[in-house]
Design a protein around this motif. Structure first.
Motif, PDB file in Angstrom:
ATOM      1  N   UNK A  49       0.902  -1.098  -0.136  1.00 26.86           N
ATOM      2  CA  UNK A  49      -0.142   0.128  -0.066  1.00 26.86           C
ATOM      3  C   UNK A  49       0.847   1.155  -0.006  1.00 26.86           C
ATOM      4  N   UNK A  50       0.363   2.435  -0.725  1.00 26.73           N
ATOM      5  CA  UNK A  50       1.143   3.610  -0.547  1.00 26.73           C
ATOM      6  C   UNK A  50       1.853   3.992   0.535  1.00 26.73           C
ATOM      7  N   UNK A  51       1.076   4.017   1.949  1.00 26.05           N
ATOM      8  CA  UNK A  51       1.727   4.320   3.075  1.00 26.05           C
ATOM      9  C   UNK A  51       2.697   3.328   3.477  1.00 26.05           C
ATOM     10  N   UNK A  52       2.555   2.210   3.325  1.00 27.24           N
ATOM     11  CA  UNK A  52       3.423   1.278   3.645  1.00 27.24           C
ATOM     12  C   UNK A  52       4.795   1.342   3.096  1.00 27.24           C
ATOM     13  N   UNK A  53       4.396   1.464   1.730  1.00 24.69           N
ATOM     14  CA  UNK A  53       5.792   1.653   0.630  1.00 24.69           C
ATOM     15  C   UNK A  53       6.643   2.863   1.129  1.00 24.69           C
ATOM     16  N   UNK A  54       6.024   4.126   1.617  1.00 23.10           N
ATOM     17  CA  UNK A  54       6.564   5.340   1.683  1.00 23.10           C
ATOM     18  C   UNK A  54       7.448   5.180   3.187  1.00 23.10           C
ATOM     19  N   UNK A  55       6.687   4.237   4.014  1.00 24.56           N
ATOM     20  CA  UNK A  55       7.419   4.055   5.585  1.00 24.56           C
ATOM     21  C   UNK A  55       8.793   3.050   5.127  1.00 24.56           C
ATOM     22  N   UNK A  56       8.552   2.320   4.120  1.00 23.41           N
ATOM     23  CA  UNK A  56       9.727   1.141   3.843  1.00 23.41           C
ATOM     24  C   UNK A  56      10.815   2.059   3.224  1.00 23.41           C
ATOM     25  N   UNK A  57      10.486   3.016   2.274  1.00 22.80           N
ATOM     26  CA  UNK A  57      11.618   3.949   1.782  1.00 22.80           C
ATOM     27  C   UNK A  57      12.253   4.672   2.965  1.00 22.80           C
ATOM     28  N   UNK A  58      11.749   5.424   3.820  1.00 22.56           N
ATOM     29  CA  UNK A  58      12.177   6.104   4.919  1.00 22.56           C
ATOM     30  C   UNK A  58      13.053   5.178   5.643  1.00 22.56           C
ATOM     31  N   UNK A  59      12.774   4.070   5.916  1.00 24.62           N
ATOM     32  CA  UNK A  59      13.535   2.968   6.674  1.00 24.62           C
ATOM     33  C   UNK A  59      14.619   2.601   6.099  1.00 24.62           C
ATOM     34  N   UNK A  60      14.502   2.331   4.789  1.00 28.20           N
ATOM     35  CA  UNK A  60      15.645   2.039   3.792  1.00 28.20           C
ATOM     36  C   UNK A  60      16.426   3.208   3.710  1.00 28.20           C
ATOM     37  N   UNK A  61      16.152   4.101   3.605  1.00 31.83           N
ATOM     38  CA  UNK A  61      17.133   5.511   3.543  1.00 31.83           C
ATOM     39  C   UNK A  61      17.911   5.606   4.812  1.00 31.83           C
ATOM     40  N   UNK A  62      17.448   5.427   5.985  1.00 32.98           N
ATOM     41  CA  UNK A  62      18.131   5.441   6.853  1.00 32.98           C
ATOM     42  C   UNK A  62      19.252   4.219   7.402  1.00 32.98           C
ATOM     43  N   UNK A  63      18.814   3.006   6.692  1.00 35.39           N
ATOM     44  CA  UNK A  63      19.792   1.892   6.676  1.00 35.39           C
ATOM     45  C   UNK A  63      20.906   1.830   5.738  1.00 35.39           C
ATOM     46  N   UNK A  64      20.668   2.555   4.354  1.00 32.77           N
ATOM     47  CA  UNK A  64      21.717   2.699   3.644  1.00 32.77           C
ATOM     48  C   UNK A  64      22.526   3.876   3.953  1.00 32.77           C
ATOM     49  N   UNK A  65      21.950   4.632   4.557  1.00 36.76           N
ATOM     50  CA  UNK A  65      22.825   5.810   5.167  1.00 36.76           C
ATOM     51  C   UNK A  65      23.828   5.381   5.807  1.00 36.76           C
ATOM     52  N   UNK A  66      23.541   4.501   6.792  1.00 36.92           N
ATOM     53  CA  UNK A  66      24.137   4.066   7.799  1.00 36.92           C
ATOM     54  C   UNK A  66      25.581   3.268   7.327  1.00 36.92           C
ATOM     55  N   UNK A  67      24.702   2.381   6.212  1.00 36.37           N
ATOM     56  CA  UNK A  67      25.718   1.358   5.466  1.00 36.37           C
ATOM     57  C   UNK A  67      26.764   2.107   4.721  1.00 36.37           C
ATOM     58  N   UNK A  68      26.376   3.223   4.270  1.00 35.36           N
ATOM     59  CA  UNK A  68      27.461   3.890   3.404  1.00 35.36           C
ATOM     60  C   UNK A  68      28.509   4.522   4.442  1.00 35.36           C
ATOM     61  N   UNK A  69      27.981   5.095   5.504  1.00 34.19           N
ATOM     62  CA  UNK A  69      29.024   5.691   6.488  1.00 34.19           C
ATOM     63  C   UNK A  69      29.939   4.707   6.881  1.00 34.19           C
ATOM     64  N   UNK A  70      29.424   3.485   7.132  1.00 33.69           N
ATOM     65  CA  UNK A  70      30.287   2.481   7.876  1.00 33.69           C
ATOM     66  C   UNK A  70      31.419   1.906   6.633  1.00 33.69           C
ATOM     67  N   UNK A  71      30.831   2.075   5.580  1.00 32.39           N
ATOM     68  CA  UNK A  71      31.743   1.644   4.529  1.00 32.39           C
ATOM     69  C   UNK A  71      32.865   2.839   3.847  1.00 32.39           C
ATOM     70  N   UNK A  72      32.747   3.920   4.707  1.00 34.51           N
ATOM     71  CA  UNK A  72      33.441   5.105   4.577  1.00 34.51           C
ATOM     72  C   UNK A  72      33.182   5.927   3.236  1.00 34.51           C
ATOM     73  N   UNK A  73      31.870   5.791   2.800  1.00 32.79           N
ATOM     74  CA  UNK A  73      31.218   6.640   1.729  1.00 32.79           C
ATOM     75  C   UNK A  73      30.686   7.941   2.340  1.00 32.79           C
ATOM     76  N   UNK A  74      30.961   8.916   1.893  1.00 35.32           N
ATOM     77  CA  UNK A  74      30.366  10.370   2.396  1.00 35.32           C
ATOM     78  C   UNK A  74      29.695  10.994   1.240  1.00 35.32           C
TER      79      UNK A  74
END
Length: 326
Positions: free
Chosen positions: A299-324
């Motif tokens: 559903x649209x709301x569920x998809x929007x929530x997933x994108x917000x969560x994934x954005x946080x996850x990948x931002x952290x993963x990139x930081x840990x991998x030394x990507x800025x």
């Protein structure tokens, strides 16, 4: 009817027509003209595949033309920005993917507001990713590749759909988890990266299964490992990353549909309903299964929530991998 009343009625009609043209009303008539679906990568990858699959189905369902335009470049930002700037009238949509959630980790400024510039509608396809090498590669297992890479730091190279794409950042995370170093070779899309792999221009590639399965089955690429809790039915002999000795690597991919900010909720709901109906077609379910994937439909709301969560996850993963962000 006196002239004053007639004038008021005419103004109402004109105002209603203007709203309809702006996508704020008359959503019940949608789609009344051809609908463009922008894929922000070159043809041939899974994002393109997902967009064309649903475009064909929606055309069949509505009798109106839904067509794909590939707008590659800038790690998907060129095509995405075009959709974000488009009129919110139900005539332009975006097929995006996991890469969308990675962009804030790579760019300090985007040409649209990442949080509000697009309206998420639903996921189209969800899929594991698979580690592949050319058919003539000396590596028969993931352990073989990792062992060689550790003994020869930087000697191996890997392909991606572009700097900042999901295939890029997912491989960066793989390299970190496996503790290896490899050289990045960017292309304009996952399809181009796969063509680079089968022509022996790159040593390995991590990509969504629909991009890889045809090449694996055609004998042009060899799969070494696949993500997920269990093996993919279409690749029964390919071990999971857990089985191959890298349990920490748990990446999965999604491919979805979004609309420009301001698009009428009625149009969003109508598009969601059409997509969900289309994805329930047994023929599409079977087609996706043959590619190692399965249908979305959030559903649209569920998809929007997933994108917000994934954005946080990948931002952290990139930081840990030394990507800025640049």
């Amino acid at each position: 009817m006196n002239s004053k009343t007639l004038t008021q009625c005419l103004r109402y009609v004109l105002a209603s027509a203007a709203l309809c043209m702006a996508g704020q009303a008359c959503a019940q008539d949608w789609p009344s003209r051809p609908v463009r679906i922008i894929v922000p990568y070159a043809a041939g990858g899974t994002t393109d595949y997902a967009g064309r699959l649903i475009a064909q189905k929606l055309t069949q369902e509505t009798g109106q033309s839904f067509f794909v335009e590939n707008k590659a470049g800038g790690s998907g930002t060129i095509g995405t920005a075009e959709v974000a700037r488009a009129a919110p009238d139900g005539a332009t949509f975006l097929t995006n993917d996991t890469s969308y959630a990675m962009l804030p980790a790579l760019y300090s400024k985007l040409p649209w507001n990442h949080d509000t510039g697009l309206v998420p509608i639903t996921t189209l396809v969800e899929t594991p990713v698979v580690l592949v090498v050319p058919e003539k590669s000396p590596f028969k297992t993931m352990q073989d590749l990792v062992k060689y890479a550790k003994q020869h730091p930087g000697k191996l190279n890997f392909g991606s759909g572009g700097a900042g794409s999901s295939t890029h950042l997912q491989t960066v995370v793989f390299n970190k988890d496996a503790d290896i170093a490899a050289t990045h070779i960017p292309y304009k899309g996952a399809g181009d990266a796969m063509r680079g792999l089968v022509s022996n221009q790159v040593d390995f590639l991590i990509t969504a299964t629909p991009t890889a399965v045809p090449q694996i089955q055609g004998g042009r690429a060899r799969a070494l490992a696949v993500t997920g809790g269990q093996r993919v039915s279409v690749l029964p002999d390919v071990p999971t990353f857990n089985e191959a000795g890298l349990p920490a690597y748990k990446v999965m991919n999604w491919f979805g549909m979004a609309a420009p900010k301001g698009t009428s909720p009625k149009i969003i709901d109508a598009m969601y309903g059409l997509i969900k109906k289309g994805l329930s077609d047994p023929a599409i379910v079977q087609t996706l299964a043959k590619q190692g994937a399965h249908a979305g439909g959030m559903a649209p709301a569920e998809f929007a929530a997933m994108i917000r969560k994934e954005t946080k996850v990948w931002t952290e993963a990139a930081r840990e991998a030394g990507i800025h962000p640049q």
